[in-house]
Design a protein around this motif. Structure first.
Motif, PDB file in Angstrom:
ATOM      1  N   LYS A 172     -21.671  39.289  27.673  1.00 24.46           N
ATOM      2  CA  LYS A 172     -22.570  39.400  28.818  1.00 24.46           C
ATOM      3  C   LYS A 172     -23.962  38.884  28.441  1.00 24.46           C
ATOM      4  CE  LYS A 172     -24.097  42.709  32.309  1.00 24.46           C
ATOM      5  NZ  LYS A 172     -23.632  41.897  33.449  1.00 24.46           N
ATOM      6  N   THR A 198      -7.674  26.514  39.447  1.00 22.79           N
ATOM      7  CA  THR A 198      -8.865  25.767  39.057  1.00 22.79           C
ATOM      8  C   THR A 198      -9.945  26.721  38.592  1.00 22.79           C
ATOM      9  OG1 THR A 198      -8.335  24.127  40.757  1.00 22.79           O
ATOM     10  CG2 THR A 198     -10.533  24.024  39.800  1.00 22.79           C
ATOM     11  N   TYR A 205     -14.106  26.947  36.816  1.00 21.67           N
ATOM     12  CA  TYR A 205     -15.380  26.235  36.853  1.00 21.67           C
ATOM     13  C   TYR A 205     -16.377  26.911  35.907  1.00 21.67           C
ATOM     14  CZ  TYR A 205     -13.355  25.341  41.507  1.00 21.67           C
ATOM     15  OH  TYR A 205     -12.510  25.026  42.554  1.00 21.67           O
ATOM     16  N   TYR A 210     -20.635  27.221  36.014  1.00 19.81           N
ATOM     17  CA  TYR A 210     -21.888  26.960  36.701  1.00 19.81           C
ATOM     18  C   TYR A 210     -23.038  27.435  35.821  1.00 19.81           C
ATOM     19  CZ  TYR A 210     -19.617  25.990  41.176  1.00 19.81           C
ATOM     20  OH  TYR A 210     -18.873  25.430  42.178  1.00 19.81           O
ATOM     21  N   GLN A 262     -27.049  28.781  36.062  1.00 21.05           N
ATOM     22  CA  GLN A 262     -28.139  29.244  36.920  1.00 21.05           C
ATOM     23  C   GLN A 262     -29.429  29.193  36.112  1.00 21.05           C
ATOM     24  OE1 GLN A 262     -28.092  33.367  38.469  1.00 21.05           O
ATOM     25  NE2 GLN A 262     -28.709  32.495  40.446  1.00 21.05           N
ATOM     26  N   LEU A 274     -28.151  27.561  41.232  1.00 18.74           N
ATOM     27  CA  LEU A 274     -26.825  27.424  40.639  1.00 18.74           C
ATOM     28  C   LEU A 274     -26.318  25.998  40.773  1.00 18.74           C
ATOM     29  CD1 LEU A 274     -25.342  30.716  41.925  1.00 18.74           C
ATOM     30  CD2 LEU A 274     -24.779  29.857  39.668  1.00 18.74           C
ATOM     31  N   PHE A 309     -22.213  31.063  34.631  1.00 17.69           N
ATOM     32  CA  PHE A 309     -21.197  31.760  35.422  1.00 17.69           C
ATOM     33  C   PHE A 309     -19.882  30.995  35.383  1.00 17.69           C
ATOM     34  CE2 PHE A 309     -23.349  35.202  37.526  1.00 17.69           C
ATOM     35  CZ  PHE A 309     -24.673  34.818  37.576  1.00 17.69           C
ATOM     36  N   GLY A 337     -11.349  30.733  48.894  1.00 14.70           N
ATOM     37  CA  GLY A 337     -12.710  30.648  48.397  1.00 14.70           C
ATOM     38  C   GLY A 337     -12.771  30.772  46.891  1.00 14.70           C
ATOM     39  N   TYR A 338     -13.932  31.087  46.413  1.00 16.51           N
ATOM     40  CA  TYR A 338     -14.209  31.120  44.979  1.00 16.51           C
ATOM     41  C   TYR A 338     -14.543  32.543  44.544  1.00 16.51           C
ATOM     42  CZ  TYR A 338     -14.820  26.101  45.737  1.00 16.51           C
ATOM     43  OH  TYR A 338     -14.627  24.783  46.081  1.00 16.51           O
ATOM     44  N   PHE A 378     -16.344  34.633  41.343  1.00 12.89           N
ATOM     45  CA  PHE A 378     -17.232  34.431  40.204  1.00 12.89           C
ATOM     46  C   PHE A 378     -17.175  35.588  39.224  1.00 12.89           C
ATOM     47  CE2 PHE A 378     -20.008  30.729  40.836  1.00 12.89           C
ATOM     48  CZ  PHE A 378     -19.548  30.311  42.075  1.00 12.89           C
ATOM     49  N   GLY A 379     -17.407  35.260  37.954  1.00 10.11           N
ATOM     50  CA  GLY A 379     -17.602  36.279  36.932  1.00 10.11           C
ATOM     51  C   GLY A 379     -19.004  36.853  37.029  1.00 10.11           C
ATOM     52  N   SER A 380     -19.300  37.804  36.170  1.00 10.72           N
ATOM     53  CA  SER A 380     -20.586  38.505  36.239  1.00 10.72           C
ATOM     54  C   SER A 380     -21.700  37.793  35.465  1.00 10.72           C
ATOM     55  CB  SER A 380     -20.427  39.934  35.731  1.00 10.72           C
ATOM     56  OG  SER A 380     -19.892  39.905  34.427  1.00 10.72           O
ATOM     57  N   GLY A 381     -21.352  36.704  34.796  1.00 16.10           N
ATOM     58  CA  GLY A 381     -22.386  35.894  34.156  1.00 16.10           C
ATOM     59  C   GLY A 381     -22.619  36.228  32.696  1.00 16.10           C
ATOM     60  N   ARG A 388     -25.821  35.796  30.055  1.00 12.80           N
ATOM     61  CA  ARG A 388     -27.223  35.394  29.899  1.00 12.80           C
ATOM     62  C   ARG A 388     -27.420  34.886  28.476  1.00 12.80           C
ATOM     63  NH1 ARG A 388     -31.879  36.010  32.607  1.00 12.80           N
ATOM     64  NH2 ARG A 388     -30.863  37.396  34.129  1.00 12.80           N
ATOM     65  N   ASN A 405     -15.287  24.037  53.227  1.00 11.09           N
ATOM     66  CA  ASN A 405     -15.525  25.417  53.627  1.00 11.09           C
ATOM     67  C   ASN A 405     -16.962  25.802  53.272  1.00 11.09           C
ATOM     68  OD1 ASN A 405     -15.387  25.822  50.842  1.00 11.09           O
ATOM     69  ND2 ASN A 405     -13.329  26.680  50.893  1.00 11.09           N
ATOM     70  N   GLN A 424     -19.226  29.375  52.008  1.00  7.89           N
ATOM     71  CA  GLN A 424     -19.084  30.746  51.535  1.00  7.89           C
ATOM     72  C   GLN A 424     -20.462  31.360  51.347  1.00  7.89           C
ATOM     73  OE1 GLN A 424     -16.269  30.825  48.333  1.00  7.89           O
ATOM     74  NE2 GLN A 424     -16.109  33.044  48.245  1.00  7.89           N
ATOM     75  N   PHE A 475     -22.572  34.412  49.572  1.00  7.27           N
ATOM     76  CA  PHE A 475     -22.509  35.330  48.444  1.00  7.27           C
ATOM     77  C   PHE A 475     -23.742  36.216  48.445  1.00  7.27           C
ATOM     78  CE2 PHE A 475     -19.053  33.520  45.924  1.00  7.27           C
ATOM     79  CZ  PHE A 475     -18.994  32.204  46.364  1.00  7.27           C
ATOM     80  N   LYS A 498     -27.115  40.479  38.086  1.00 14.62           N
ATOM     81  CA  LYS A 498     -25.673  40.636  38.289  1.00 14.62           C
ATOM     82  C   LYS A 498     -25.022  39.308  38.680  1.00 14.62           C
ATOM     83  CE  LYS A 498     -25.952  45.174  37.943  1.00 14.62           C
ATOM     84  NZ  LYS A 498     -25.345  45.916  36.807  1.00 14.62           N
ATOM     85  N   GLY A 499     -23.703  39.372  38.844  1.00 20.13           N
ATOM     86  CA  GLY A 499     -22.960  38.199  39.266  1.00 20.13           C
ATOM     87  C   GLY A 499     -22.985  38.011  40.770  1.00 20.13           C
ATOM     88  N   LEU A 500     -22.127  37.125  41.252  1.00 16.07           N
ATOM     89  CA  LEU A 500     -22.059  36.813  42.676  1.00 16.07           C
ATOM     90  C   LEU A 500     -20.906  37.563  43.325  1.00 16.07           C
ATOM     91  CD1 LEU A 500     -23.638  34.369  41.400  1.00 16.07           C
ATOM     92  CD2 LEU A 500     -22.724  33.023  43.278  1.00 16.07           C
ATOM     93  N   LEU A 507     -16.183  33.947  53.894  1.00 18.04           N
ATOM     94  CA  LEU A 507     -15.731  32.573  53.691  1.00 18.04           C
ATOM     95  C   LEU A 507     -15.362  31.998  55.049  1.00 18.04           C
ATOM     96  CD1 LEU A 507     -14.615  30.199  51.895  1.00 18.04           C
ATOM     97  CD2 LEU A 507     -12.443  31.438  51.906  1.00 18.04           C
ATOM     98  N   PHE A 511     -24.696  24.903  46.020  1.00 17.09           N
ATOM     99  CA  PHE A 511     -25.403  26.118  46.384  1.00 17.09           C
ATOM    100  C   PHE A 511     -26.765  25.829  46.991  1.00 17.09           C
ATOM    101  CE2 PHE A 511     -23.220  29.918  44.966  1.00 17.09           C
ATOM    102  CZ  PHE A 511     -22.213  29.402  44.167  1.00 17.09           C
TER     103      PHE A 511
END
Lengths: 113, 112
Positions: free
Chosen positions: A9, A31, A33, A35, A37, A43, A90, A101-102, A104-107, A109, B32, B34, B36, B42-44, B49, B102
């Motif tokens: 984390k 798939t 990804y 990203y 930030q 992002l 991320f 949709g997508y 995301f993980g919590s990122g 840092r 599409n 989305q 968030f 924190k995360g997203l 959607l 984004f």
């Protein structure tokens, strides 16, 4: 829990080091990804990868490389870390048709000192 | 190249108010869109959607609309609560590309 999980984390490291961030998803997505930030909270895509194709954002330095041992994992390796690499990274995943949709993980840092 | 803009950048409202967040995009050939939510550090968290063939989606107090021809989406939050305070991000999935573009986000503060 079904999710996209990243480790670690938080990551603090010195300039010039090589580090990895791990990502795993148990959503059955095709798939994955990475990203980035930046400090202004914007992002931007770094990589997208499925079992057939790796697409790299042309602005990403070649010190960054994704490694996928299997469909559920996409790790990020960074060589020769620089101060400017400090950001939150991320991981995300989606189905091949992106119908859901997508997620995301919590990122992670990353701070380079 | 797809560019996504969110207005306003920051918004502060008293609890109970209804509010609208705006998102605009330059390339209408989207796959599409989305919305968030991101809490500090924190995360997203995915909120809604909307597929390119749809015009709106609703979840609880949230309603998102999509007008592809004008390149706009709105996120409507009814009866805002302090727990809604967060940064809201709009992201566009473009046809032919597998990634999201984004916006810069709207930081919402709901005052008790």
């Amino acid at each position: 829990d079904t999710a996209v999980s990243q480790t670690p984390k938080y990551l603090v490291t010195q300039m010039g080091n090589d580090k990895s961030i791990k990502c795993e998803q148990n959503l059955g997505h095709d798939t994955m990804y990475w990203y980035k930030q930046d400090s202004k909270k914007f992002l931007k895509i770094m990589f997208s990868y499925n079992n057939k194709e790796l697409i790299i954002n042309e602005t990403v330095p070649n010190r960054f490389s994704p490694k996928s041992p299997d469909k559920a994992h996409l790790n990020l390796h960074i060589n020769s870390l620089e101060l400017g690499d400090s950001a939150v990274y991320f991981c995300a995943s989606s189905a091949l048709d992106r119908a859901g949709g997508y997620t995301f993980g919590s990122g992670t840092r990353l701070t380079v000192v | 190249k797809q560019e996504v803009t969110q207005i306003p950048a920051a918004l502060s409202v008293p609890e109970g108010e209804n509010l609208v967040l705006n998102c605009s995009f330059t390339d209408s050939a989207i796959y599409n869109l989305q919305w968030f939510r991101q809490d500090p550090g924190k995360g997203l968290t995915s909120l809604l959607l909307i597929q390119s063939s749809q015009r709106e989606q609703t979840s609880g107090r949230l309603n998102a609309s999509l007008d592809k021809s004008s390149g706009r989406s709105t996120l409507y939050i009814a009866a805002s609560q302090p727990g809604d305070s967060a940064t809201y991000l709009c992201a566009v999935g473009r046809g032919g590309a597998n990634n999201l573009f984004f916006g810069t986000g709207t930081r919402l503060t709901v005052i008790p």
